[in-house]
Scaffold this active site. Structure first.
Site, PDB file in Angstrom:
ATOM      1  N   ASN A   1       0.826  -1.216   0.000  1.00  0.00           N
ATOM      2  CA  ASN A   1       0.000   0.000   0.000  1.00  0.00           C
ATOM      3  C   ASN A   1       0.861   1.268   0.000  1.00  0.00           C
ATOM      4  O   ASN A   1       0.350   2.371   0.138  1.00  0.00           O
ATOM      5  CB  ASN A   1      -0.962   0.006   1.199  1.00  0.00           C
TER       6      ASN A   1
ATOM      7  N   PHE B   1       2.808   2.587   2.153  1.00  0.00           N
ATOM      8  CA  PHE B   1       2.879   3.411   3.372  1.00  0.00           C
ATOM      9  C   PHE B   1       4.335   3.777   3.649  1.00  0.00           C
ATOM     10  O   PHE B   1       4.681   4.949   3.782  1.00  0.00           O
ATOM     11  CB  PHE B   1       2.253   2.671   4.560  1.00  0.00           C
ATOM     12  N   THR B   2       5.196   2.787   3.733  1.00  0.00           N
ATOM     13  CA  THR B   2       6.634   3.075   3.886  1.00  0.00           C
ATOM     14  C   THR B   2       7.448   2.546   2.708  1.00  0.00           C
ATOM     15  O   THR B   2       8.631   2.825   2.605  1.00  0.00           O
ATOM     16  CB  THR B   2       7.187   2.444   5.184  1.00  0.00           C
ATOM     17  N   GLY B   3       6.822   1.772   1.857  1.00  0.00           N
ATOM     18  CA  GLY B   3       7.524   1.251   0.676  1.00  0.00           C
ATOM     19  C   GLY B   3       7.442   2.231  -0.479  1.00  0.00           C
ATOM     20  O   GLY B   3       6.645   3.171  -0.449  1.00  0.00           O
TER      21      GLY B   3
ATOM     22  N   SER C   1       3.928  -4.619   6.885  1.00  0.00           N
ATOM     23  CA  SER C   1       3.791  -4.017   8.214  1.00  0.00           C
ATOM     24  C   SER C   1       4.849  -2.938   8.334  1.00  0.00           C
ATOM     25  O   SER C   1       5.990  -3.149   7.909  1.00  0.00           O
ATOM     26  CB  SER C   1       4.053  -5.043   9.322  1.00  0.00           C
TER      27      SER C   1
ATOM     28  N   THR D   1      -3.134  -4.025  10.372  1.00  0.00           N
ATOM     29  CA  THR D   1      -2.272  -4.617   9.337  1.00  0.00           C
ATOM     30  C   THR D   1      -1.751  -5.976   9.784  1.00  0.00           C
ATOM     31  O   THR D   1      -1.763  -6.935   9.019  1.00  0.00           O
ATOM     32  CB  THR D   1      -1.103  -3.668   9.017  1.00  0.00           C
TER      33      THR D   1
ATOM     34  N   GLY E   1      -6.045 -16.980   5.383  1.00  0.00           N
ATOM     35  CA  GLY E   1      -7.237 -17.415   4.645  1.00  0.00           C
ATOM     36  C   GLY E   1      -6.895 -17.732   3.199  1.00  0.00           C
ATOM     37  O   GLY E   1      -7.355 -18.746   2.638  1.00  0.00           O
TER      38      GLY E   1
ATOM     39  N   TYR F   1       2.722  -2.826  17.921  1.00  0.00           N
ATOM     40  CA  TYR F   1       3.558  -3.645  17.041  1.00  0.00           C
ATOM     41  C   TYR F   1       3.852  -4.992  17.693  1.00  0.00           C
ATOM     42  O   TYR F   1       3.569  -6.054  17.124  1.00  0.00           O
ATOM     43  CB  TYR F   1       4.842  -2.878  16.757  1.00  0.00           C
TER      44      TYR F   1
HETATM   45  P1  NAD Z   1       9.465  -1.445   5.444  1.00  0.00           P
HETATM   46  O1  NAD Z   1       8.672  -0.412   6.147  1.00  0.00           O
HETATM   47  O2  NAD Z   1      10.544  -0.997   4.533  1.00  0.00           O
HETATM   48  O3  NAD Z   1       8.525  -2.432   4.606  1.00  0.00           O
HETATM   49  C1  NAD Z   1       7.221  -2.747   4.963  1.00  0.00           C
HETATM   50  C2  NAD Z   1       6.364  -2.705   3.714  1.00  0.00           C
HETATM   51  O4  NAD Z   1       5.011  -3.041   4.033  1.00  0.00           O
HETATM   52  C3  NAD Z   1       6.334  -1.317   3.087  1.00  0.00           C
HETATM   53  O5  NAD Z   1       6.565  -1.416   1.708  1.00  0.00           O
HETATM   54  C4  NAD Z   1       4.930  -0.827   3.400  1.00  0.00           C
HETATM   55  O6  NAD Z   1       4.457   0.112   2.457  1.00  0.00           O
HETATM   56  C5  NAD Z   1       4.141  -2.126   3.414  1.00  0.00           C
HETATM   57  N1  NAD Z   1       2.895  -2.052   4.176  1.00  0.00           N
HETATM   58  C6  NAD Z   1       2.695  -1.547   5.419  1.00  0.00           C
HETATM   59  N2  NAD Z   1       1.398  -1.666   5.764  1.00  0.00           N
HETATM   60  C7  NAD Z   1       0.768  -2.273   4.723  1.00  0.00           C
HETATM   61  C8  NAD Z   1      -0.576  -2.649   4.474  1.00  0.00           C
HETATM   62  N3  NAD Z   1      -1.553  -2.424   5.364  1.00  0.00           N
HETATM   63  N4  NAD Z   1      -0.871  -3.233   3.288  1.00  0.00           N
HETATM   64  C9  NAD Z   1       0.098  -3.450   2.367  1.00  0.00           C
HETATM   65  N5  NAD Z   1       1.385  -3.107   2.551  1.00  0.00           N
HETATM   66  C10 NAD Z   1       1.712  -2.521   3.716  1.00  0.00           C
HETATM   67  O7  NAD Z   1      10.049  -2.414   6.564  1.00  0.00           O
HETATM   68  P2  NAD Z   1      11.021  -3.667   6.464  1.00  0.00           P
HETATM   69  O8  NAD Z   1      12.184  -3.367   7.318  1.00  0.00           O
HETATM   70  O9  NAD Z   1      11.247  -4.051   5.059  1.00  0.00           O
HETATM   71  O10 NAD Z   1      10.150  -4.782   7.192  1.00  0.00           O
HETATM   72  C11 NAD Z   1       9.530  -5.848   6.511  1.00  0.00           C
HETATM   73  C12 NAD Z   1       8.940  -6.831   7.507  1.00  0.00           C
HETATM   74  O11 NAD Z   1       9.980  -7.383   8.324  1.00  0.00           O
HETATM   75  C13 NAD Z   1       7.918  -6.231   8.459  1.00  0.00           C
HETATM   76  O12 NAD Z   1       6.866  -7.150   8.658  1.00  0.00           O
HETATM   77  C14 NAD Z   1       8.684  -6.046   9.744  1.00  0.00           C
HETATM   78  O13 NAD Z   1       7.839  -6.094  10.868  1.00  0.00           O
HETATM   79  C15 NAD Z   1       9.652  -7.208   9.691  1.00  0.00           C
HETATM   80  N6  NAD Z   1      10.875  -6.940  10.482  1.00  0.00           N
HETATM   81  C16 NAD Z   1      11.839  -6.099  10.007  1.00  0.00           C
HETATM   82  C17 NAD Z   1      12.980  -5.850  10.789  1.00  0.00           C
HETATM   83  C18 NAD Z   1      14.076  -4.936  10.312  1.00  0.00           C
HETATM   84  O14 NAD Z   1      15.029  -4.696  11.067  1.00  0.00           O
HETATM   85  N7  NAD Z   1      14.048  -4.408   9.099  1.00  0.00           N
HETATM   86  C19 NAD Z   1      13.103  -6.442  12.032  1.00  0.00           C
HETATM   87  C20 NAD Z   1      12.090  -7.270  12.493  1.00  0.00           C
HETATM   88  C21 NAD Z   1      10.978  -7.521  11.697  1.00  0.00           C
HETATM   89  N1  UDP Z   2      -9.266 -14.413   2.372  1.00  0.00           N
HETATM   90  C1  UDP Z   2      -8.541 -13.757   1.399  1.00  0.00           C
HETATM   91  N2  UDP Z   2      -8.235 -14.436   0.251  1.00  0.00           N
HETATM   92  C2  UDP Z   2      -8.615 -15.718   0.037  1.00  0.00           C
HETATM   93  C3  UDP Z   2      -9.352 -16.374   1.035  1.00  0.00           C
HETATM   94  C4  UDP Z   2      -9.657 -15.706   2.202  1.00  0.00           C
HETATM   95  O1  UDP Z   2      -8.175 -12.606   1.546  1.00  0.00           O
HETATM   96  O2  UDP Z   2      -8.292 -16.240  -1.030  1.00  0.00           O
HETATM   97  C5  UDP Z   2      -9.567 -13.700   3.614  1.00  0.00           C
HETATM   98  C6  UDP Z   2     -11.055 -13.477   3.823  1.00  0.00           C
HETATM   99  O3  UDP Z   2     -11.244 -12.073   4.006  1.00  0.00           O
HETATM  100  C7  UDP Z   2     -11.366 -14.203   5.107  1.00  0.00           C
HETATM  101  C8  UDP Z   2     -10.017 -14.407   5.774  1.00  0.00           C
HETATM  102  O4  UDP Z   2      -9.106 -14.472   4.690  1.00  0.00           O
HETATM  103  O5  UDP Z   2     -12.157 -13.419   5.950  1.00  0.00           O
HETATM  104  C9  UDP Z   2      -9.922 -15.648   6.594  1.00  0.00           C
HETATM  105  O6  UDP Z   2     -10.276 -16.748   5.780  1.00  0.00           O
HETATM  106  P1  UDP Z   2     -10.965 -18.037   6.412  1.00  0.00           P
HETATM  107  O7  UDP Z   2     -11.256 -18.961   5.286  1.00  0.00           O
HETATM  108  O8  UDP Z   2     -10.151 -18.546   7.523  1.00  0.00           O
HETATM  109  O9  UDP Z   2     -12.248 -17.452   7.099  1.00  0.00           O
HETATM  110  P2  UDP Z   2     -13.727 -17.138   6.619  1.00  0.00           P
HETATM  111  O10 UDP Z   2     -13.698 -16.910   5.142  1.00  0.00           O
HETATM  112  O11 UDP Z   2     -14.461 -18.335   7.017  1.00  0.00           O
HETATM  113  O12 UDP Z   2     -14.040 -15.919   7.388  1.00  0.00           O
END
Ligand code: NAD
Ligand code: UDP
Ligand code: UDP
Length: 343
Positions: free
Chosen positions: A59, A61-63, A100, A117, A127, A170
């Protein structure tokens, strides 16, 4: 004819990094959520070069699009502008679930969104895994150990997390994300992998992400004060991004369904780390102290015995090599910024 001409033009307009040819049987369809982020984009590079079909969902957000720009238009690559809090219906063989925010200022910026998220987003990916029978790897974190009372941290340690502190959005969301992975494994037979990632750094880290590596390098490069929070006696252990990506891919390929620490066990006090960076960059920055951070973990170092034994992984890049590459990247980013401000 015209179509051939256009195809020809497109081909000459863009050259892609080299990708290996895989037969249909060996080629996987792989989803990387957070694929435009720091770690995600390096993972996308490796999977693409191996010849797989990769979909990055992000999405932004930070990417940034720029992190994967070199693949846009490649027939094996797709970039989806998608928020993982919403369901996603596609057909894939493997999912690396990285979406995230990761740096404390980013994940504290909108705590509710961070929780959604990591909880709803992870449910959606589970799912999806359940429906299409895909293997799913979840990017967990050393933060699930909180401010640890056991040092260094083995996977058996349950952690010490303040459930209502500023980092809870987090830490607790990642903890429940792990819980959900194992609930889906047990109840639905989903094939899960859980990587507990420790501090990782390298090129494409977000410039303003407020993490210690980017802060110190940018501050030193610009001759600004280097800001140590608190006395700087707290420790971290830093891994270079290529090592982490190796670990993630080895974990996915392995049969290890238990959580695995992925990090570099070389531990540094933050104050010493500031001195290391200043030593490499030179310049006349001063190392200054700022208020300590609330609930800041005081020590952190992974036990990586499980990674060694179960997935044959250990970090290989020496700290200085990684630091030098990261400094190069940030220096280039600063030049690019200056250039675009001038024009
Ligand atoms: P980052 O912020 O560069 O990348 C995270 C990506 O997720 C970004 O591109 C952001 O836009 C996207 N994103 C955030 N919310 C979203 C949403 N709701 N839907 C779709 N995309 C979304 O961070 P990173 O360092 O690359 O981290 C990647 C993963 O690794 C994360 O899950 C983080 O928790 C985990 N992690 C990273 C570190 C580290 O030191 N870099 C340490 C521990 C865990
Ligand atoms: N889901 C998705 N893509 C898929 C299948 C499921 O995003 O191809 C999502 C959907 O929103 C669902 C969630 O994953 O609510 C959890 O799926 P699960 O089958 O466990 O639950 P249910 O559909 O019964 O709520
Ligand atoms: N830190 C610091 N100065 C900075 C940024 C961070 O002293 O400019 C400290 C921070 O208090 C923490 C450590 O460096 O003790 C690592 O912080 P970071 O935000 O990089 O990651 P995390 O706390 O999530 O490990």
């Amino acid at each position: 004819d015209l179509k051939e001409k256009i195809d020809g033009l497109e081909k000459t307009a863009k050259t892609f990094p080299e990708v290996r040819f895989l037969t249909y049987k060996d080629r996987k369809r792989i989803l990387v959520t957070g694929g435009a982020g720091f770690v995600g984009s390096h993972l996308v590079d490796r999977l693409m070069m191996q010849g797989h079909e990769v979909t990055a969902a992000d999405n932004f957000f930070t990417g940034r699009k720029r992190n994967v720009e070199h693949w846009i238009g490649h027939e094996n690559f797709e970039l989806l502008n998608h928020d993982i809090v919403n369901p996603l219906y596609i057909e894939v063989d493997e999912i690396y679930h990285l979406a995230s925010p990761a740096s404390p200022p980013h994940y504290m910026y909108n705590p509710v969104k961070t929780i959604k998220t990591n909880t709803i987003g992870t449910i959606n990916m589970l799912g999806l895994s359940k429906r299409v029978r895909a293997k799913m790897l979840m990017a967990s974190t050393s933060e699930i150990y909180g401010d640890p009372e056991v040092h260094p941290q083995p996977e058996e340690y349950w952690g010490h997390v303040n459930p209502i502190g500023p980092r809870a959005c987090y830490d607790e969301a990642k903890r429940v994300a792990e819980t959900m992975c194992y609930a889906y494994q047990k109840q639905e037979g989903v094939d899960v992998r859980v990587a507990r990632i420790f501090n990782t750094f390298g090129p494409r880290m977000h410039m303003n992400d407020g993490r210690v590596v980017s802060n110190f390098i940018l501050q030193a490069l610009q001759g600004q004060d280097m800001t140590v929070y608190g006395d700087g006696h707290q420790t971290r252990s830093f891994a270079y991004v290529s090592d982490l990506v190796d670990g993630l891919m080895k974990l996915m390929a392995s049969n290890c369904t238990e959580p695995v620490n992925l990090g570099n066990p070389e531990e540094h006090r933050i104050l010493d780390f500031a001195k290391i960076i200043k030593g490499v960059i030179g310049g006349n920055s001063n190392i200054v102290h700022r208020d300590p951070v609330i609930d800041d973990p005081q020590q952190r170092r992974p036990v990586i015995t499980r990674a060694k034994n179960r997935i044959d992984w250990a970090p290989a890049v020496p700290l200085m090599n990684g630091i030098n590459k990261t400094i190069e990247y940030f220096a280039q980013e600063l030049r690019r910024k200056k250039h675009s401000e001038r024009n």
